[in-house]
Motif scaffolding. Structure first.
Motif, PDB file in Angstrom:
ATOM      1  N   LEU A   1      -3.235  18.200  -5.849  1.00 33.28           N
ATOM      2  CA  LEU A   1      -1.925  18.544  -6.402  1.00 33.28           C
ATOM      3  C   LEU A   1      -0.844  17.677  -5.763  1.00 33.28           C
ATOM      4  CD1 LEU A   1       0.046  20.275  -8.039  1.00 33.28           C
ATOM      5  CD2 LEU A   1       0.093  21.877  -6.120  1.00 33.28           C
ATOM      6  N   LEU A   2      -0.902  17.529  -4.455  1.00 36.13           N
ATOM      7  CA  LEU A   2       0.074  16.688  -3.771  1.00 36.13           C
ATOM      8  C   LEU A   2       0.053  15.280  -4.341  1.00 36.13           C
ATOM      9  CD1 LEU A   2       2.117  16.323  -1.465  1.00 36.13           C
ATOM     10  CD2 LEU A   2       0.185  15.876   0.067  1.00 36.13           C
ATOM     11  N   GLY A   3      -1.159  14.759  -4.585  1.00 29.25           N
ATOM     12  CA  GLY A   3      -1.268  13.420  -5.164  1.00 29.25           C
ATOM     13  C   GLY A   3      -0.595  13.326  -6.520  1.00 29.25           C
ATOM     14  N   ARG A   4      -0.796  14.342  -7.362  1.00 28.98           N
ATOM     15  CA  ARG A   4      -0.159  14.321  -8.683  1.00 28.98           C
ATOM     16  C   ARG A   4       1.357  14.396  -8.571  1.00 28.98           C
ATOM     17  NH1 ARG A   4      -4.281  18.105  -9.863  1.00 28.98           N
ATOM     18  NH2 ARG A   4      -2.775  19.824  -9.958  1.00 28.98           N
ATOM     19  N   LEU A   5       1.839  15.244  -7.676  1.00 30.13           N
ATOM     20  CA  LEU A   5       3.283  15.412  -7.559  1.00 30.13           C
ATOM     21  C   LEU A   5       3.970  14.172  -7.007  1.00 30.13           C
ATOM     22  CD1 LEU A   5       3.455  19.106  -6.253  1.00 30.13           C
ATOM     23  CD2 LEU A   5       3.864  18.271  -8.572  1.00 30.13           C
ATOM     24  N   VAL A   6       3.387  13.546  -5.995  1.00 30.49           N
ATOM     25  CA  VAL A   6       4.039  12.357  -5.445  1.00 30.49           C
ATOM     26  C   VAL A   6       3.899  11.177  -6.399  1.00 30.49           C
ATOM     27  CG1 VAL A   6       3.740  13.167  -3.068  1.00 30.49           C
ATOM     28  CG2 VAL A   6       2.072  11.584  -4.040  1.00 30.49           C
ATOM     29  N   ALA A   7       2.814  11.152  -7.198  1.00 27.69           N
ATOM     30  CA  ALA A   7       2.697  10.096  -8.209  1.00 27.69           C
ATOM     31  C   ALA A   7       3.828  10.212  -9.221  1.00 27.69           C
ATOM     32  CB  ALA A   7       1.345  10.186  -8.901  1.00 27.69           C
ATOM     33  N   GLY A   8       4.223  11.460  -9.521  1.00 30.84           N
ATOM     34  CA  GLY A   8       5.347  11.660 -10.422  1.00 30.84           C
ATOM     35  C   GLY A   8       6.668  11.195  -9.859  1.00 30.84           C
ATOM     36  N   LEU A   9       6.696  10.971  -8.544  1.00 29.84           N
ATOM     37  CA  LEU A   9       7.912  10.473  -7.891  1.00 29.84           C
ATOM     38  C   LEU A   9       7.878   8.950  -7.729  1.00 29.84           C
ATOM     39  CD1 LEU A   9       8.153  13.203  -5.104  1.00 29.84           C
ATOM     40  CD2 LEU A   9       9.538  13.041  -7.180  1.00 29.84           C
ATOM     41  N   GLY A  10       6.850   8.318  -8.286  1.00 25.88           N
ATOM     42  CA  GLY A  10       6.791   6.862  -8.234  1.00 25.88           C
ATOM     43  C   GLY A  10       5.919   6.291  -7.132  1.00 25.88           C
ATOM     44  N   VAL A  11       5.209   7.149  -6.405  1.00 30.99           N
ATOM     45  CA  VAL A  11       4.295   6.665  -5.361  1.00 30.99           C
ATOM     46  C   VAL A  11       2.916   6.489  -5.979  1.00 30.99           C
ATOM     47  CG1 VAL A  11       3.242   7.175  -3.127  1.00 30.99           C
ATOM     48  CG2 VAL A  11       5.606   7.868  -3.574  1.00 30.99           C
ATOM     49  N   ARG A  12       2.368   5.306  -5.891  1.00 33.41           N
ATOM     50  CA  ARG A  12       1.042   5.038  -6.447  1.00 33.41           C
ATOM     51  C   ARG A  12      -0.002   5.427  -5.401  1.00 33.41           C
ATOM     52  NH1 ARG A  12       4.984   1.902  -7.771  1.00 33.41           N
ATOM     53  NH2 ARG A  12       5.252   1.054  -9.876  1.00 33.41           N
ATOM     54  N   VAL A  13      -0.878   6.341  -5.759  1.00 26.52           N
ATOM     55  CA  VAL A  13      -1.847   6.902  -4.814  1.00 26.52           C
ATOM     56  C   VAL A  13      -3.230   6.342  -5.122  1.00 26.52           C
ATOM     57  CG1 VAL A  13      -2.891   9.015  -3.951  1.00 26.52           C
ATOM     58  CG2 VAL A  13      -0.461   8.985  -4.575  1.00 26.52           C
ATOM     59  N   HIS A  14      -3.909   5.847  -4.086  1.00 23.01           N
ATOM     60  CA  HIS A  14      -5.248   5.267  -4.217  1.00 23.01           C
ATOM     61  C   HIS A  14      -6.165   5.952  -3.209  1.00 23.01           C
ATOM     62  CE1 HIS A  14      -3.237   1.902  -6.399  1.00 23.01           C
ATOM     63  NE2 HIS A  14      -2.299   2.078  -5.468  1.00 23.01           N
ATOM     64  N   CYS A  15      -6.778   7.069  -3.623  1.00 22.90           N
ATOM     65  CA  CYS A  15      -7.653   7.825  -2.723  1.00 22.90           C
ATOM     66  C   CYS A  15      -9.115   7.427  -2.944  1.00 22.90           C
ATOM     67  CB  CYS A  15      -7.487   9.320  -2.946  1.00 22.90           C
ATOM     68  SG  CYS A  15      -5.921   9.979  -2.329  1.00 22.90           S
ATOM     69  N   GLY A  16      -9.922   7.726  -1.937  1.00 23.84           N
ATOM     70  CA  GLY A  16     -11.343   7.394  -2.018  1.00 23.84           C
ATOM     71  C   GLY A  16     -11.621   5.918  -1.894  1.00 23.84           C
ATOM     72  N   ARG A  17     -10.650   5.175  -1.403  1.00 25.75           N
ATOM     73  CA  ARG A  17     -10.802   3.725  -1.232  1.00 25.75           C
ATOM     74  C   ARG A  17     -10.164   3.300   0.081  1.00 25.75           C
ATOM     75  NH1 ARG A  17      -8.347   2.158  -7.030  1.00 25.75           N
ATOM     76  NH2 ARG A  17      -7.445   4.238  -6.775  1.00 25.75           N
ATOM     77  N   GLY A  18     -10.681   2.211   0.644  1.00 29.66           N
ATOM     78  CA  GLY A  18     -10.104   1.655   1.851  1.00 29.66           C
ATOM     79  C   GLY A  18      -9.589   0.252   1.592  1.00 29.66           C
ATOM     80  N   VAL A  19      -9.118  -0.384   2.638  1.00 26.31           N
ATOM     81  CA  VAL A  19      -8.633  -1.765   2.547  1.00 26.31           C
ATOM     82  C   VAL A  19      -9.759  -2.709   2.946  1.00 26.31           C
ATOM     83  CG1 VAL A  19      -7.006  -3.436   3.503  1.00 26.31           C
ATOM     84  CG2 VAL A  19      -6.242  -1.116   2.982  1.00 26.31           C
ATOM     85  N   ALA A  20     -10.052  -3.672   2.087  1.00 24.06           N
ATOM     86  CA  ALA A  20     -11.085  -4.670   2.385  1.00 24.06           C
ATOM     87  C   ALA A  20     -10.494  -5.848   3.154  1.00 24.06           C
ATOM     88  CB  ALA A  20     -11.746  -5.155   1.095  1.00 24.06           C
ATOM     89  N   HIS A  21      -9.388  -6.384   2.655  1.00 28.53           N
ATOM     90  CA  HIS A  21      -8.719  -7.484   3.352  1.00 28.53           C
ATOM     91  C   HIS A  21      -7.326  -7.691   2.768  1.00 28.53           C
ATOM     92  CE1 HIS A  21      -9.319 -10.322  -0.026  1.00 28.53           C
ATOM     93  NE2 HIS A  21     -10.508  -9.766  -0.145  1.00 28.53           N
TER      94      HIS A  21
END
Length: 403
Positions: A191-211
């Protein structure tokens, strides 16, 4: 003659120790010497984001003028301790000075964890820990450009809000399946992810940074995720947790916890009866606590011991919290993940209203063990007060009354 207690570090926990000791030491039994690595006295890191919103740095300072002018307190700024000699009871500082002690309190705090990914040292990559970090981030921010925050916990969402306040378009990358995995369950995190996405924050869960790869001018320009997705990035902020600063332990012959930190007992004391540790660097019975409140309790515990108490012990950490992150109310208390034996979950998920609530009950279905609220946390105080007690009403009626 007064004994000398040396405090290594002047963060929030170290400062609370000094306050508590001086408040209780009316006879002047102790002289306090604080070796502070940072260039300024202790300040409130919990309110650090307000500094980017325009709050003066002076407003965050914790040390009252009376404490700084106290003749029994010597604050040495920009003084890093590099070694501890337990036999001689001295600490050696990077500037060559040696300070003797009768009691030693280690309050070295923690350092930001920066994942060992290629490109992490590129210009434009920052941590989110000090006022100096935020000054550097503000100078590098470009309104309208994309910024990537590595970490979707409390600090990561604070950093995302900071980028928004600087006019940037934030992305949040979190390796867990949902935001705030340590504080809330999957339902509240989604729910938090959906709500902050509605505020313009792009959320990328279940993934890490490769480089990370450079852009024009050699500064960071893009971030590649572990699933191959590529994010544009004018700045990258690492907010993926902290690691205790315990580098003084090995050379001094002090034990560390399994996951780091100075290993201390329930009195926050190391195996050396004259050395204590408090705050994020302390592994109390093997466990480190990364919040301010437990650090304060540790500081108070040690101060009472130096003032003569033989019964002072660390009471444990209360991890309950009610927060507003990116304008969204979130709260958690007790066994939020229903990890205790026989736990029963009662969930109320209203997607239309954008609210989520969960109560965790014992096997009897009546004793409250924990809870999570997201989207609407007005019932937090009333529900938290019932923790460990039998519910006075049915769970659905309690949650309805709390809205």
């Amino acid at each position: 003659m007064a004994g000398t207690v040396v405090v290594v570090g002047h963060g929030m926990a170290g400062h609370r120790f000094v306050e508590e000791l001086r408040a209780g030491d009316r006879a002047g039994r102790w002289r306090v010497v604080v070796a502070a690595e940072e260039p300024r006295p202790a300040y409130n890191r919990v309110e650090l984001s307000s500094y980017l919103a325009g709050r003066p740095a002076a407003d965050l300072q914790l040390a009252a003028p009376g404490l700084l002018s106290d003749p029994l307190v010597q604050l040495r700024l920009e003084t890093a301790v590099v070694s501890v000699d337990r036999a001689a009871r001295t600490v050696a500082c990077a500037d060559g000075t040696v300070i003797g002690w009768d009691a030693l309190v280690l309050a070295t705090g923690s350092r930001p964890f920066v994942p060992p990914v290629p490109g992490r040292d590129l210009p434009g990559c920052f941590t989110y820990r000090t006022i100096e970090d935020l000054d550097a981030l503000r100078a590098a921010a470009v309104p309208g450009a994309d910024g990537v925050v590595v970490g979707g916990g409390l600090l990561g969402l604070e950093a995302a809000q900071a980028l928004r306040s600087l006019g940037m378009r934030p992305h949040v990358v979190e390796t867990a399946p949902h935001l705030m995995p340590a504080q809330v369950d999957a339902g509240a995190g989604r729910l938090l992810g959906r709500l902050v996405a509605g505020l313009g924050v792009r959320v990328h869960c279940g993934r890490g940074v490769a480089h990370m790869a450079p852009g024009p001018g050699g500064r960071v320009g893009e971030v590649t995720l572990t699933d191959g997705a590529v994010l544009p990035a004018r700045v990258v902020v690492f907010a993926a947790g902290v690691r205790p600063r315990d580098e003084l332990a090995g050379p001094a012959g002090l034990a560390r916890g399994e996951r780091g930190g100075f290993l201390v007992d329930e009195r926050c004391r190391t195996a050396d009866a004259r050395i204590w540790a408090v705050g994020e660097c302390a592994a109390v019975l093997g466990r480190c606590h990364g919040l301010a409140a437990p650090g304060y309790r540790m500081a108070e515990t040690v101060a009472r011991q130096l003032l003569g108490s033989r019964s002072a012990v660390f009471p444990g950490a209360d991890t309950s919290a009610k927060l507003k992150l990116l304008g969204v109310d979130v709260a958690g208390f007790g066994d939020v993940h229903a990890a205790s034996e026989g736990a029963i979950e009662f969930v109320r998920d209203d997607r239309a209203a954008g609210t989520y609530a969960k109560l965790v009950l014992g096997p009897d279905g009546r004793t409250l063990r924990g809870g999570v609220l997201a989207g609407d946390a007005r019932g937090y105080m009333a529900l938290r007060a019932l923790l460990g007690r039998e519910l006075p009403d049915a769970p659905e009626r309690l949650l309805a009354a709390a809205e």
